[in-house]
Design an enzyme around this catalytic site. Structure first.
Site, short mmCIF file in Angstrom:
data_model
loop_
_atom_site.label_atom_id
_atom_site.label_comp_id
_atom_site.label_asym_id
_atom_site.label_seq_id
_atom_site.Cartn_x
_atom_site.Cartn_y
_atom_site.Cartn_z
N LYS A 20 0.79 -0.85 -0.04
CA LYS A 20 0.54 -0.07 0.07
C LYS A 20 1.06 1.24 -0.07
CE LYS A 20 -4.00 1.03 0.54
NZ LYS A 20 -5.67 0.46 -0.52
N ASP A 48 -7.05 4.27 -4.41
CA ASP A 48 -7.68 4.04 -3.51
C ASP A 48 -8.65 5.39 -2.60
OD1 ASP A 48 -7.56 2.47 -0.32
OD2 ASP A 48 -7.76 4.32 0.27
P1 NDP Z 1 -13.24 7.81 -2.86
O1 NDP Z 1 -11.77 8.68 -2.27
O2 NDP Z 1 -13.53 7.69 -4.10
O3 NDP Z 1 -14.31 8.07 -1.81
C1 NDP Z 1 -13.93 8.42 -0.71
C2 NDP Z 1 -15.77 8.95 0.62
O4 NDP Z 1 -15.33 8.99 1.37
C3 NDP Z 1 -15.60 10.71 -0.16
O5 NDP Z 1 -17.15 10.28 -0.66
C4 NDP Z 1 -15.01 11.11 0.93
O6 NDP Z 1 -15.71 11.78 0.80
C5 NDP Z 1 -15.28 9.75 2.31
N1 NDP Z 1 -14.09 10.41 3.21
C6 NDP Z 1 -13.40 9.41 3.08
N2 NDP Z 1 -12.46 10.14 3.91
C7 NDP Z 1 -13.60 10.43 4.54
C8 NDP Z 1 -13.17 10.97 6.42
N3 NDP Z 1 -12.64 11.07 7.22
N4 NDP Z 1 -14.52 10.68 6.91
C9 NDP Z 1 -16.05 11.27 6.50
N5 NDP Z 1 -15.99 10.95 4.97
C10 NDP Z 1 -14.80 11.16 4.70
O7 NDP Z 1 -12.74 6.24 -2.22
P2 NDP Z 1 -12.86 4.79 -2.15
O8 NDP Z 1 -14.05 5.10 -2.47
O9 NDP Z 1 -11.67 4.25 -3.32
O10 NDP Z 1 -12.71 4.79 -1.18
C11 NDP Z 1 -13.90 3.69 -0.35
C12 NDP Z 1 -12.86 3.28 0.99
O11 NDP Z 1 -13.13 1.96 0.51
C13 NDP Z 1 -11.52 3.73 1.83
O12 NDP Z 1 -11.29 2.85 2.40
C14 NDP Z 1 -10.41 2.30 0.84
O13 NDP Z 1 -9.00 1.94 1.87
C15 NDP Z 1 -12.26 0.70 0.36
N6 NDP Z 1 -11.97 0.34 -1.30
C16 NDP Z 1 -11.20 0.84 -2.15
C17 NDP Z 1 -11.34 0.35 -2.91
C18 NDP Z 1 -11.26 1.00 -4.53
O14 NDP Z 1 -10.84 0.04 -5.49
N7 NDP Z 1 -11.07 1.97 -5.03
C19 NDP Z 1 -11.01 -1.13 -2.88
C20 NDP Z 1 -11.55 -1.64 -1.92
C21 NDP Z 1 -11.66 -0.39 -0.74
P3 NDP Z 1 -14.90 13.72 0.40
O15 NDP Z 1 -14.91 13.80 -0.56
O16 NDP Z 1 -15.85 14.71 1.33
O17 NDP Z 1 -13.77 13.96 1.45
#
Ligand code: NDP
Length: 453
Positions: free
Chosen positions: A128, A168
């Site tokens: 990672k 991510d």
């Molecule tokens: P994105 O950046 O596309 O989206 C993240 C979302 O979560 C956004 O809406 C963001 O809001 C919100 N968010 C992030 N941090 C916070 C916080 N501290 N408090 C509140 N809201 C928050 O990321 P992903 O969708 O890719 O990832 C989401 C999760 O899934 C993570 O845990 C990641 O590790 C996991 N994951 C992702 C994979 C992938 O293929 N993308 C694969 C496996 C796991 P804002 O935009 O306002 O920051």
């Protein structure tokens, strides 16, 4: 030494030699506690010092990223790549760009990734990376310059048989494009060194959708096992990024009703179901706040963060049958778990990595709520990343339907592996233990075969 003291000693050692890495201790404690039955059954793991080795990254790279903002001022950030475990194949795992990123967060994510990747049954190790860079409010040109600077160091540590990063939080299609472009410039090689690429230039159909779709397929497999199904279920989804968006899209296509989404500033509650076109227009295209969603859909409600219940989150106080935490770590607290149970939720299906706090997890368990752990439920993303690598290596391009069929089968196999392993160790239905043990066994057996490295 008895197994309990063995695991406690290794955890104590890791705390002493890596201070202040709370998320990493949380993840490693959860995994180690659930490994006790297999460590008791098979002494080879202790004899071969597997816990001492698996908890320590094979390599940790920390570097300065220097770039110039639109005002011409030099900016600095920290970059990380933790190459955690390569027993099963080249390191594989995403890059996270978020101001909260530090070594402890990258290590927790890398550690989880080892077991997740093992569970897919594919030949990929765990890693990672990321940076404390905040993409919010940056111009496109600034994002491009940051990605170029980041890759100017990272490129010397990655490769198609060595380490293959992906996206991510904060790293989506745009960032992968800029990172890949710089890799190509520096090495003069067009090769599948990153996944999540655009479908027109080496990417796989279905990668963008894979984590969210896979999470929904996983939920359906659990429900089917309990003679139930997603169709007609009210679902609360947190997040509004890649995972949340494609969770919502697939839930709708399977006849469920996803009624929420959220970002770091607030939550949308739309009782008739989230409108996926509006969500994509706001988040994927406009990169705007969810507040706009409520302006476009007056029958929805926007709940800003300052109106959340103390110690909890609005999204989990809304009545639902199934919860899909899909934003970030520790976003579902004890207060949230109590609200979910009170409102009749039957399943918590983790889309994000480690979204449920240990206290919330215990409460859900006491109340016999079905639980799908992240390393099983969100493994669809990395599984399709591996399919992207396979297509790149063989110069093929599979159709969306082909990839989606493979994803469905992989999620079924992950569910069955976790379910059967839990049964094997006398913990029927405990998918968390089943997933941890099954992933661990595959990696640990390979480590024993590969000797003292
Ligand atoms: P994105 O950046 O596309 O989206 C993240 C979302 O979560 C956004 O809406 C963001 O809001 C919100 N968010 C992030 N941090 C916070 C916080 N501290 N408090 C509140 N809201 C928050 O990321 P992903 O969708 O890719 O990832 C989401 C999760 O899934 C993570 O845990 C990641 O590790 C996991 N994951 C992702 C994979 C992938 O293929 N993308 C694969 C496996 C796991 P804002 O935009 O306002 O920051």
């Amino acid at each position: 030494m008895d197994v309990k003291s063995y695991t406690e000693n290794v955890l104590k050692f890791i705390k002493e030699c890596s201070p202040g890495q709370d998320e990493f201790y949380q993840a490693s404690t959860e995994v180690f506690e659930s490994l006790i039955p297999i460590l008791q059954e098979d002494k080879r793991y202790q004899d071969n010092s597997i816990l001492e080795r698996i908890i320590m990254p094979e390599r940790t790279i920390i570097f300065r990223v220097t770039w110039i903002n639109d005002s011409g001022k030099i900016q600095t950030n920290l970059g990380y790549r933790v190459q955690f475990n390569s027993a099963l194949g080249p390191y594989k795992g995403g890059l996270r760009f978020h101001p909260s990123v530090n070594l402890g967060i990258i290590k927790f994510l890398g550690f989880e990734q080892i077991f997740k990747n093992a569970l897919t049954g594919l030949g990929i190790g765990g890693g990672k990376g990321g940076s404390n860079f905040n993409p919010k409010g940056k111009s496109d040109a600034e994002i491009n310059r940051f990605c170029q600077a980041f890759m100017s160091e990272l490129y010397r540590h990655i490769g198609t048989t060595r380490d293959i990063p992906a996206g991510d939080i904060g790293v989506g299609a745009r960032e992968i494009g800029y990172l890949f472009g710089q890799y190509k410039l520096l090495t003069a090689n067009f090769e599948g060194v990153m996944t999540g690429k655009g479908v027109g230039w080496g990417g796989s159909f279905g990668r963008k959708e894979a984590t969210g779709y896979g999470s929904v397929y996983f939920a359906e497999h659990i429900l089917n096992r309990h003679d139930n199904q997603l169709k007609g279920k009210i679902c609360c989804v947190s997040g509004a990024g890649n995972v949340a968006t494609y969770t919502i899209e697939k839930l709708k296509s399977m006849g469920a009703i996803p009624v929420t989404c959220s970002d770091s500033r607030g939550t949308i509650y739309h009782p008739k179901g989230i409108d996926i076109k509006t969500l994509k227009a706001i988040k994927e295209v406009g990169r705007e706040s969810l507040e706009k969603y409520a302006e476009l859909h007056p029958d929805s409600t926007y709940i800003p963060v300052h109106k959340y219940p103390e110690g909890g989150h609005a999204v989990w106080s809304i009545p639902c049958d199934i919860a899909f935490p899909s934003a970030t770590q520790n976003e579902l607290t004890l207060i949230d778990a109590k609200n979910l149970v009170k409102n009749g939720c039957i399943l918590v299906n983790e889309g994000a990595n480690m979204p449920t706090t240990p206290q919330a997890l215990s409460y859900l368990k006491e109340n016999k709520i079905l639980f799908a752990p992240a390393k099983a439920a969100n493994a669809g993303g990395v599984a399709v990343s591996q399919l992207e690598m396979a297509q790149n290596a063989s110069m093929q391009h599979w159709s969306f339907a082909e990839v989606d069929t493979k994803l469905f089968a992989i999620m079924k196999s992950i569910f069955e592996t976790a379910d059967e392993t839990a049964k094997e160790f006398g913990q029927e239905g405990n998918l968390l233990m089943g997933a941890n043990i099954a992933g661990f066994r595959r990696v640990a057996d390979a480590m024993i075969d590969e000797g003292a490295v």
